[in-house]
Design a protein around this motif. Structure first.
Motif: not given
Length: 219
Positions: A147-165
């Motif tokens: 019953g409402k307009p769809d909302i498009v969400i963008e999640f911003k993710l980061r992995r630090a230089r010393d991490s693979e996660y």
């Protein structure tokens, strides 16, 4: 869509997608940002549907849930430093560390309140893509609320230089960044009153009782 309504939906959706039914000792780590958002979203809907009535009866339960389940997937320190922005050069390490803790507690309280807006929304995550060696990735999701307009969400993710996660540090809905909105809210106070004073203000806000959020007008 009204700006206040959009921010409310953004915050609630952000917390919704990232609340996972895992204890701190069992937190999963993800080398694929798309897998992270997909897995977390699936588990979040299941848990929130099961606990919704208890949380509405005692909203303070949401604070513990967010603290235990949400934070492992957010790069709080990076987000806090982004909020401080250029003012960081005028701060001490002790001031920055105190602000990170206060900012974390403030965000816990913010998510805890708005997450009570959960109403069985459906979220469709974009198909996985190869991110290569990039340190910043964007995962798109579509929030479907009948019953409402769809909302498009963008999640911003980061992995630090010393991490693979990967960890989440921001969310953007209809071109509006949640992190940028917090920076706009606090930057003036940091400039005028100093980081230590803003840290105190966030600590005070975080102590306020969690109350069920009221749906925006028209919901």
């Amino acid at each position: 869509m009204k700006l206040v309504k959009l921010f409310t939906q953004m915050t609630a959706t952000f917390a919704l997608l990232l609340s996972v039914s895992l204890s701190a000792a069992e937190v999963q780590k993800f080398t694929d940002p798309y897998e992270m958002i997909s897995v977390v979203a699936d588990q979040a809907f299941t848990r929130l549907a099961a606990e919704k009535d208890n949380i509405m009866a005692d909203p303070e339960l949401m604070r513990a849930m967010v603290n235990e389940e949400l934070l492992p997937y957010i790069d709080v320190r990076y987000a806090a430093f982004r909020v401080i922005g250029n003012h960081i050069r005028n701060t001490t390490e002790e001031e920055r560390d105190a602000f990170v803790i206060a900012f974390q507690e403030y965000m816990i309280a913010t998510y805890a309140g708005t997450l009570t807006l959960y109403r069985d929304q459906q979220v469709i995550i974009a198909p996985s893509q190869d991110v290569g060696n990039r340190q910043i990735a964007t995962v798109r999701a579509r929030v479907i609320d009948p019953g409402k307009p769809d909302i498009v969400i963008e999640f911003k993710l980061r992995r630090a230089r010393d991490s693979e996660y990967w960890q989440v540090f921001d969310m953007v809905a209809e071109g509006i960044s949640l992190l940028d909105s917090k920076r706009a809210e606090l930057a003036g106070m940091i400039r005028q009153q100093g980081l230590s004073r803003v840290t105190e203000l966030l600590q005070e806000r975080a102590k306020a009782p969690i109350e069920p959020a009221e749906p925006a007008e028209g919901d």
